[in-house]
Design a protein around this motif. Structure first.
Motif, short mmCIF file in Angstrom:
data_model
loop_
_atom_site.label_atom_id
_atom_site.label_comp_id
_atom_site.label_asym_id
_atom_site.label_seq_id
_atom_site.Cartn_x
_atom_site.Cartn_y
_atom_site.Cartn_z
N SER A 35 0.83 -1.22 0.00
CA SER A 35 0.00 0.00 0.00
C SER A 35 0.86 1.26 0.00
CB SER A 35 -1.01 -0.02 1.14
OG SER A 35 -0.36 -0.05 2.39
N TRP A 122 -0.90 11.53 -7.55
CA TRP A 122 -0.77 11.30 -6.11
C TRP A 122 -1.95 11.94 -5.37
CZ3 TRP A 122 2.02 14.84 -2.40
CH2 TRP A 122 2.07 14.27 -1.12
N VAL A 123 -2.37 11.28 -4.31
CA VAL A 123 -3.65 11.61 -3.66
C VAL A 123 -3.74 13.01 -3.05
CG1 VAL A 123 -4.18 9.20 -3.12
CG2 VAL A 123 -2.85 10.54 -1.50
N TYR A 320 6.22 1.97 -8.05
CA TYR A 320 4.81 1.58 -8.12
C TYR A 320 4.53 0.91 -9.46
CZ TYR A 320 4.73 5.21 -4.55
OH TYR A 320 5.00 5.98 -3.46
N ARG A 361 -2.92 0.16 -7.35
CA ARG A 361 -1.50 0.52 -7.24
C ARG A 361 -0.82 -0.48 -6.32
NH1 ARG A 361 1.21 5.60 -4.15
NH2 ARG A 361 0.87 4.16 -2.41
#
Ligand code: GLU
Length: 383
Positions: A35, A122-123, A320, A361
């Motif tokens: 994760s 990216w978050v 990733y 991911r």
């Protein structure tokens, strides 16, 4: 009790899955985590020793907001030598990498202004933009174009409200790398439309197969409108140190420094001595880790190739993989399904934007044994 602006943003999808994996482990589950993007290596010894020495020598007091002068010098030097960014120490602000992004957006984006950013990305870019009162405008990327941000796609999204183009190469979550022609094309757009560029280059050293990393701030006449961000977390396995930097032209530097003065003041003093050792001492640990990431990437690609329901091109950098999956589940459901049925933690692709749907991911910043066991479990669960 809660401010409206907080209601407008979601929880961090990466941190959420990390926390859920921790909770399941506490319940006795043998979760393998793909994760959060965190190298499993220990911080190299010399870096730890430098921080310890700083503590022993009483380096425990305030610094100026911008950070330790020697470290600012060292960052300016590597930015010039490795990335051809025409800067000096006065352009460098030491800040945790995520906070550097956050305070750059705070210092530049007005209410209602638009920030063009990759999708998937990216978050935290979109929430930072929304918290500043701006609007995130996604530029859709795809596996067919190696998840690159193409200048022609950016051009279509520019409006009178556009303030910034946000770039991230090598990219999280796709592991893509911008080509020279992409960087040049986007630089031309920024100049033509008078836009700020925020370039997140935190994975700059983690590149495979001889690919090259280009800093957009090195393009002609770009330094004056570009904030380049990078950090220690990924390159030197220093995630818990919360240490990174940005390089900005003077007017932007001054504005961002104000946000820093009024928020964190500066990064932890003794940690900055560790950062200094990381940059000026041997780079052999970095070479070792990048070589290992490339071998892990190869292993992940081989094993994904043996799972008929997953499809993925080889990532060129970062750590990733972002495979598409065949299923009627959405990506969040798939992540929860794998957690419950394979005891493997991944992040659902939609956490990174609409274009990430139907993907997961996989962070392969973990050892080969975990990769082999985890992907074997994923294979069985998908069967
Ligand atoms: N950047 C890493 C990730 O994407 C760390 C977690 C975070 O800050 O989002 O997993």
């Amino acid at each position: 009790m809660i401010a409206d602006r907080i209601e407008r943003v979601k929880e961090s999808g990466t941190m959420k899955m990390k926390e859920l994996a921790g909770q399941k482990r506490a319940e006795g589950k043998k979760i393998i985590s793909f994760s959060v993007g965190e190298p499993d290596f220990d911080t190299p010894k010399n870096i730890v020793e430098a921080a310890k020495k700083a503590l022993d020598e009483g380096k425990t007091r305030y610094l100026n907001a911008a950070g330790l002068p020697e470290l600012r010098e060292a960052i300016a030097r590597t930015s010039k030598e490795s990335n051809a960014i025409p800067c000096d120490a006065s352009n460098v602000l030491i800040a945790p990498t995520k906070h550097a992004m956050f305070e750059t957006i705070m210092a530049t984006v007005n209410e209602g202004e638009e920030v063009i950013m990759p999708d998937p990305a990216w978050v935290s870019y979109e929430p930072a933009t929304v918290l500043a009162g701006g609007r995130a405008i996604p530029v859709t990327t795809s596996a067919e174009n190696e998840w690159r941000v193409l200048p022609e796609a950016v051009a279509e999204l520019i409006t009178p409200k556009t303030k910034m183009i946000l770039l991230n190469s090598p990219s999280n979550p796709c592991g893509s790398i911008a080509k020279k022609e992409d960087v040049k094309g986007i630089a031309d757009l920024a100049k033509d439309h008078d836009l700020v560029v925020l370039s997140d280059e935190v994975y700059e050293k983690i590149v495979f197969d001889g690919h090259k990393h280009y800093s957009i701030a090195a393009e002609p006449d770009m330094f004056d409108r570009t904030v380049t961000i990078s950090g220690f977390s990924k390159t030197y396995a220093m995630t818990g140190w919360r240490l990174g930097w940005l390089v900005a032209p003077k007017p932007l530097f001054k504005a961002i420094n104000k946000v820093q003065q009024h928020s964190i003041t500066h990064c932890t003093t003794f940690a900055q001595y560790g950062g200094l050792a990381a940059l000026v001492e041997s780079q052999a640990p970095v070479e070792m880790m990048v070589k290992e990431f490339q071998e892990r990437r190869d292993l992940v690609m081989k094993l994904i190739g043996e799972i008929p329901q997953l499809h993925c091109g080889a990532p060129k950098g970062a750590f990733y993989a972002f495979p598409k999956f065949d299923s009627s589940m959405n990506s969040e459901q798939m992540a929860l399904y794998l957690m419950d049925n394979a005891e493997v933690a991944v992040t659902g692709g939609s956490a990174f934007g609409a274009a990430g749907e139907e993907h997961i991911r996989i962070s392969y910043a973990t050892n080969k044994e975990n990769i082999a066991t985890g992907l074997e479990r994923v294979k069985k669960a998908l069967e």
